[in-house]
Write a protein that holds these residues in place. Sequence first.
Motif, short mmCIF file in Angstrom:
data_model
loop_
_atom_site.label_atom_id
_atom_site.label_comp_id
_atom_site.label_asym_id
_atom_site.label_seq_id
_atom_site.Cartn_x
_atom_site.Cartn_y
_atom_site.Cartn_z
N ASN A 289 0.66 -1.13 0.09
CA ASN A 289 0.15 -0.14 0.01
C ASN A 289 0.99 1.17 -0.02
O ASN A 289 1.78 1.28 0.76
CB ASN A 289 -0.83 0.10 1.07
N CYS A 290 0.25 2.19 -0.64
CA CYS A 290 1.00 3.46 -0.47
C CYS A 290 -0.13 4.35 0.29
O CYS A 290 -1.38 4.05 0.48
CB CYS A 290 0.89 4.44 -1.89
N MET A 291 0.11 5.70 0.79
CA MET A 291 -0.79 6.40 1.42
C MET A 291 -1.10 7.65 0.69
O MET A 291 -0.12 8.34 0.06
CB MET A 291 0.10 6.61 2.73
N VAL A 292 -2.27 8.00 0.90
CA VAL A 292 -2.83 9.40 0.13
C VAL A 292 -3.58 10.01 1.37
O VAL A 292 -4.05 9.66 2.50
CB VAL A 292 -3.59 9.11 -0.93
N LEU A 293 -3.78 11.56 1.24
CA LEU A 293 -4.51 12.48 2.32
C LEU A 293 -5.81 12.47 1.70
O LEU A 293 -6.11 12.90 0.64
CB LEU A 293 -3.81 13.53 2.35
N THR B 163 4.20 -1.69 -11.52
CA THR B 163 5.33 -2.40 -12.46
C THR B 163 6.36 -2.61 -11.68
O THR B 163 7.18 -3.75 -12.01
CB THR B 163 5.75 -1.54 -13.63
N LYS B 164 6.82 -1.88 -10.45
CA LYS B 164 7.90 -2.16 -9.88
C LYS B 164 7.90 -1.36 -8.46
O LYS B 164 6.85 -0.33 -8.46
CB LYS B 164 9.27 -1.86 -10.52
N ASP B 165 8.60 -1.70 -7.47
CA ASP B 165 8.97 -0.87 -6.30
C ASP B 165 7.58 -0.51 -5.39
O ASP B 165 7.72 0.54 -4.67
CB ASP B 165 9.63 0.39 -6.59
N CYS B 166 6.68 -1.39 -5.45
CA CYS B 166 5.55 -1.33 -4.13
C CYS B 166 6.14 -1.75 -3.02
O CYS B 166 6.93 -2.80 -3.00
CB CYS B 166 4.43 -2.21 -4.59
N PRO B 167 5.84 -1.05 -2.08
CA PRO B 167 6.28 -1.45 -0.62
C PRO B 167 6.13 -2.93 -0.27
O PRO B 167 4.71 -3.23 -0.42
CB PRO B 167 5.63 -0.37 0.31
N ASN B 168 7.06 -3.38 0.12
CA ASN B 168 6.69 -5.14 0.44
C ASN B 168 6.77 -5.41 1.93
O ASN B 168 7.12 -6.53 2.38
CB ASN B 168 7.81 -5.95 -0.57
N LYS B 169 6.90 -4.38 2.68
CA LYS B 169 6.96 -4.43 4.24
C LYS B 169 6.21 -3.47 4.80
O LYS B 169 6.20 -2.28 4.14
CB LYS B 169 8.46 -4.63 4.89
N PRO B 170 5.94 -3.38 6.19
CA PRO B 170 5.34 -2.39 6.93
C PRO B 170 6.14 -1.31 7.06
O PRO B 170 7.43 -1.40 7.17
CB PRO B 170 4.96 -3.17 8.29
N TYR B 171 5.81 0.13 7.23
CA TYR B 171 6.57 1.10 7.11
C TYR B 171 5.92 2.19 7.86
O TYR B 171 4.67 2.26 7.75
CB TYR B 171 7.19 1.59 5.80
#
Length: 302
Positions: free
Chosen positions: A100-104, A118-126
């Motif tokens: 997931n990404c975050m939005v306001l 296509t790439k670089d989606c977060p794969n761990k909690p942050y």
Amino acid sequence: MMSRPMDSFIYQIVAVLIVWLMFPLPKHHHCMRLPQSGLHVFPVDTCPRNLSEVQAASRRLNCSGLQEFEYVYHCLPRFDLSHLVEFCYDDISGWTEPGNCMVLHTHTLNNHPCKYFTKDCPNKPYLIKEMYNYPTCIDIDRKEKCYRMDPSCTSITRKTTEEEPGGRGWIAAVVTPVVVLCLVVLIIIIIIHVVRRRRVSTSRQNTKRYETNRKESTPLILDSNKPTNTDKDELEGSGKSHDNHHGLKSYILLDWTEDDELFVTTEASKAVENKIEKQNFITVVGNSGSGKSSIIQHIALK
């Protein structure tokens, strides 16, 4: 002859162009309030990409918090992906799940799935405040209102086309510097032209002023009662005066020659020239500025 107000106007235009080329106007970010939200958010072109940039932006907005539950700096896309916004979040932002990404959205922070990127989606909690570690989550196409790593986002296709060999992206890269260079050359030419005209105008004014003073200081009737100088000193002085007078004649003839280069033959000049060939003395009369002196000087130089 160019007047002083016109010269001043040209100088001002040139100065404005130079300033405009060298110092583009800065972009001002205006504060906007989201509907049903007490947050003051500021649209930005890009979000910070590392911790030092985040700290600098936090100081700029006076965000005082250091922990995830304090008044912490955030930079996220809006829920409609139309803007990137920065703000000080006065609630708990906490952690987000992988994928997931975050939005306001108004005054809350919501998940936006990115598993289809296509790439670089977060794969761990942050921590949400550390989303700068995942640039794909803040890389949006404002016009298309989509993430650039979203396969359905048309900006991916457009970017690929621009990067292909033979694409048209190089045209702007070449044309822009050429246009700027042409403007700079044009400005330099204008400056040189104005300076040269000012110098020529000043030289002619000085010459006319000198001739006027000389005519006013020359007596119309010589004093016949003045005794003749015969001693050695006076003879030497007379010789020097003769040399000065000869130099003045040469200067005047040189000035006439320069003016004669611009002379245009007219019917009046032809008539005067024909008459002077048949008789020894003629009188040239006419209105002020009609070219009497120019005609006389032109014929005298012949």
